[in-house]
Design an enzyme around this catalytic site. Structure first.
Site, PDB file in Angstrom:
ATOM      1  N   ASN A   9       0.874  -1.176   0.000  1.00 30.66           N
ATOM      2  CA  ASN A   9       0.000   0.000   0.000  1.00 30.66           C
ATOM      3  C   ASN A   9       0.905   1.217   0.000  1.00 30.66           C
ATOM      4  O   ASN A   9       1.463   1.584   1.034  1.00 30.66           O
ATOM      5  CB  ASN A   9      -0.892  -0.035   1.257  1.00 30.66           C
ATOM      6  CG  ASN A   9      -1.733   1.221   1.405  1.00 30.66           C
ATOM      7  OD1 ASN A   9      -1.800   2.044   0.488  1.00 30.66           O
ATOM      8  ND2 ASN A   9      -2.378   1.364   2.563  1.00 30.66           N
ATOM      9  N   TRP A  10       1.041   1.810  -1.178  1.00 27.06           N
ATOM     10  CA  TRP A  10       1.951   2.953  -1.294  1.00 27.06           C
ATOM     11  C   TRP A  10       1.405   4.201  -0.612  1.00 27.06           C
ATOM     12  O   TRP A  10       2.130   5.172  -0.406  1.00 27.06           O
ATOM     13  CB  TRP A  10       2.221   3.270  -2.771  1.00 27.06           C
ATOM     14  CG  TRP A  10       3.060   2.264  -3.499  1.00 27.06           C
ATOM     15  CD1 TRP A  10       3.514   1.045  -3.022  1.00 27.06           C
ATOM     16  CD2 TRP A  10       3.560   2.372  -4.849  1.00 27.06           C
ATOM     17  NE1 TRP A  10       4.254   0.404  -3.988  1.00 27.06           N
ATOM     18  CE2 TRP A  10       4.298   1.188  -5.120  1.00 27.06           C
ATOM     19  CE3 TRP A  10       3.449   3.339  -5.847  1.00 27.06           C
ATOM     20  CZ2 TRP A  10       4.927   0.976  -6.351  1.00 27.06           C
ATOM     21  CZ3 TRP A  10       4.063   3.119  -7.077  1.00 27.06           C
ATOM     22  CH2 TRP A  10       4.796   1.956  -7.314  1.00 27.06           C
ATOM     23  N   LYS A  11       0.106   4.209  -0.320  1.00 25.90           N
ATOM     24  CA  LYS A  11      -0.556   5.403   0.233  1.00 25.90           C
ATOM     25  C   LYS A  11      -0.283   6.592  -0.696  1.00 25.90           C
ATOM     26  O   LYS A  11      -0.154   6.397  -1.909  1.00 25.90           O
ATOM     27  CB  LYS A  11      -0.103   5.642   1.678  1.00 25.90           C
ATOM     28  CG  LYS A  11      -0.264   4.384   2.524  1.00 25.90           C
ATOM     29  CD  LYS A  11      -0.168   4.616   3.998  1.00 25.90           C
ATOM     30  CE  LYS A  11      -0.351   3.282   4.723  1.00 25.90           C
ATOM     31  NZ  LYS A  11      -0.403   3.431   6.180  1.00 25.90           N
ATOM     32  N   HIS A  94      -9.757   1.263   4.393  1.00 18.80           N
ATOM     33  CA  HIS A  94      -8.516   1.439   5.158  1.00 18.80           C
ATOM     34  C   HIS A  94      -8.805   2.378   6.330  1.00 18.80           C
ATOM     35  O   HIS A  94      -9.607   3.310   6.210  1.00 18.80           O
ATOM     36  CB  HIS A  94      -7.424   2.025   4.255  1.00 18.80           C
ATOM     37  CG  HIS A  94      -6.085   2.007   4.911  1.00 18.80           C
ATOM     38  ND1 HIS A  94      -5.704   2.967   5.830  1.00 18.80           N
ATOM     39  CD2 HIS A  94      -5.054   1.132   4.822  1.00 18.80           C
ATOM     40  CE1 HIS A  94      -4.487   2.673   6.269  1.00 18.80           C
ATOM     41  NE2 HIS A  94      -4.070   1.569   5.679  1.00 18.80           N
ATOM     42  N   GLU A  96      -7.271   4.795   7.464  1.00 18.09           N
ATOM     43  CA  GLU A  96      -7.055   6.217   7.166  1.00 18.09           C
ATOM     44  C   GLU A  96      -8.270   6.815   6.450  1.00 18.09           C
ATOM     45  O   GLU A  96      -8.583   7.991   6.629  1.00 18.09           O
ATOM     46  CB  GLU A  96      -5.762   6.386   6.352  1.00 18.09           C
ATOM     47  CG  GLU A  96      -4.534   6.156   7.237  1.00 18.09           C
ATOM     48  CD  GLU A  96      -3.313   5.616   6.517  1.00 18.09           C
ATOM     49  OE1 GLU A  96      -3.251   5.650   5.278  1.00 18.09           O
ATOM     50  OE2 GLU A  96      -2.404   5.129   7.224  1.00 18.09           O
ATOM     51  N   GLU A 165      -5.923  -4.852  10.341  1.00 16.16           N
ATOM     52  CA  GLU A 165      -4.902  -3.834  10.581  1.00 16.16           C
ATOM     53  C   GLU A 165      -5.230  -3.085  11.864  1.00 16.16           C
ATOM     54  O   GLU A 165      -6.025  -2.123  11.838  1.00 16.16           O
ATOM     55  CB  GLU A 165      -4.866  -2.836   9.417  1.00 16.16           C
ATOM     56  CG  GLU A 165      -4.486  -3.463   8.095  1.00 16.16           C
ATOM     57  CD  GLU A 165      -3.868  -2.440   7.149  1.00 16.16           C
ATOM     58  OE1 GLU A 165      -2.733  -2.678   6.715  1.00 16.16           O
ATOM     59  OE2 GLU A 165      -4.486  -1.400   6.878  1.00 16.16           O
ATOM     60  N   GLY A 171       1.921   2.301  10.664  1.00 15.04           N
ATOM     61  CA  GLY A 171       2.884   3.387  10.521  1.00 15.04           C
ATOM     62  C   GLY A 171       3.568   3.789  11.822  1.00 15.04           C
ATOM     63  O   GLY A 171       4.215   4.825  11.899  1.00 15.04           O
ATOM     64  N   SER A 209       2.816  -2.142  10.346  1.00 11.73           N
ATOM     65  CA  SER A 209       4.257  -2.229  10.601  1.00 11.73           C
ATOM     66  C   SER A 209       4.841  -3.615  10.330  1.00 11.73           C
ATOM     67  O   SER A 209       5.784  -4.035  10.994  1.00 11.73           O
ATOM     68  CB  SER A 209       4.588  -1.766  12.021  1.00 11.73           C
ATOM     69  OG  SER A 209       4.179  -0.420  12.208  1.00 11.73           O
ATOM     70  N   GLY A 230       2.566  -1.118   4.257  1.00 11.43           N
ATOM     71  CA  GLY A 230       2.677   0.296   3.915  1.00 11.43           C
ATOM     72  C   GLY A 230       4.126   0.696   3.733  1.00 11.43           C
ATOM     73  O   GLY A 230       4.738   0.468   2.687  1.00 11.43           O
ATOM     74  N   GLY A 231       4.717   1.252   4.774  1.00 14.89           N
ATOM     75  CA  GLY A 231       6.071   1.796   4.708  1.00 14.89           C
ATOM     76  C   GLY A 231       7.092   0.884   4.044  1.00 14.89           C
ATOM     77  O   GLY A 231       7.852   1.322   3.165  1.00 14.89           O
TER      78      GLY A 231
HETATM   79  P1  PGA Z   1       2.429   0.261   7.623  1.00 17.37           P
HETATM   80  O1  PGA Z   1       0.999   0.502   6.908  1.00 17.37           O
HETATM   81  O2  PGA Z   1       2.977  -1.028   7.080  1.00 17.37           O
HETATM   82  O3  PGA Z   1       3.248   1.456   7.203  1.00 17.37           O
HETATM   83  O4  PGA Z   1       2.184   0.201   9.085  1.00 17.37           O
HETATM   84  C1  PGA Z   1       0.133  -0.572   6.693  1.00 17.37           C
HETATM   85  C2  PGA Z   1      -1.149  -0.061   6.089  1.00 17.37           C
HETATM   86  O5  PGA Z   1      -1.601   1.037   6.473  1.00 17.37           O
HETATM   87  O6  PGA Z   1      -1.743  -0.712   5.230  1.00 17.37           O
END
Ligand code: PGA
Length: 247
Positions: A9-11, A94, A96, A165, A171, A209, A230-231
């Protein structure tokens, strides 16, 4: 055993040059992985990343889809539009989006329905906040979130992917322990099992994470069928290590 799925997930990260460098590095290292792999990229880059991934094991994913089919909805992107660009997976709900864009369980359920109707696999995200966990509400929260999707989509839910999640792990560098994640995954598995005869084919991803160092242990849990990353999906060596850990 079903194939695991590792989805990046590049966001809201990337750019033409950075995307090219990242996908080239992934292509060079991914070979023929034991798991399925997807890159969920910002909408403007779908066309670029589709071309960069062509002929490789990397599948295209989106990060959101409109609840509407078409029409006067300025700024929205429909499921049919995503399909036009070869999108195979789409993240819906998600945390967010739930937190910053007011998405409700009902909204998320409709988004999953739109994706399914377009032949796109929705990656339905569920997860509790730290306050909810500390109040002992984790089970209620994730079950309520998933129930909305099950209710609206009926037997089609065998075609979804679910990502657990925990919001406090996203994050933050704070990962759920494999045991904490497995406990919630087992609950979700039971809920899906009660709802669909074909629930065995539903992949349950962990996200929050996940990184090159902790992926193997998380992915070794019996009900963890992959990861939403994500990251660490923005760094080719890290993402490739996670892919290699998913066998
Ligand atoms: P993260 O994000 O790996 O940076 O914690 C995961 C996500 O939000 O899908």
């Amino acid at each position: 055993m079903k194939k695991k799925l590792i989805a990046g997930n590049w966001k809201m990260n990337g750019g033409l040059a950075a995307n090219e460098a990242l996908v080239q590095a992934l292509r060079a290292g991914v070979g023929a992985p034991a798991c399925a792999v997807a890159l969920c990229v910002p909408a403007p880059y779908l066309a670029q990343v589709r071309e960069l991934c062509a002929g490789s094991a990397l599948n295209l994913g989106a990060q959101d889809v409109s609840v509407h089919e078409q029409g006067a909805y300025t700024g929205e992107v429909s499921a049919a539009m995503l399909r036009d660009f070869g999108v195979r997976y789409c993240i819906v709900g998600h945390s967010e989006r739930r937190q910053y864009h007011g998405e409700t369980d009902a909204t998320v359920a409709v988004k999953a329905q739109r994706a399914l109707a377009a032949g796109i696999t929705p990656i339905v995200c569920v997860g509790e906040t730290l306050a909810e966990r500390e109040a002992g509400h984790t089970e209620d929260v994730v079950k309520r979130q998933l129930a909305a999707v099950i209710h609206l989509n009926g037997h089609c839910i065998s075609e979804i992917v679910v990502a657990y999640e925990p919001v406090w792990a996203i994050g933050t560098g704070k990962t759920a322990t494999p045991a904490q994640a497995q406990t919630v995954h087992a609950l979700l598995r039971a809920q899906l099992h009660a709802a669909s005869e074909k629930s065995d084919r539903i992949a349950l991803l962990y996200g929050g994470s996940m990184n090159a160092a902790n992926a193997s242990e998380l992915l070794a849990q019996p009900d963890i069928d992959g990861g939403l990353i994500g990251g660490a999906s923005l760094k080719a060596p890290d993402f490739l290590s996670i892919i290699a850990a998913a066998r």
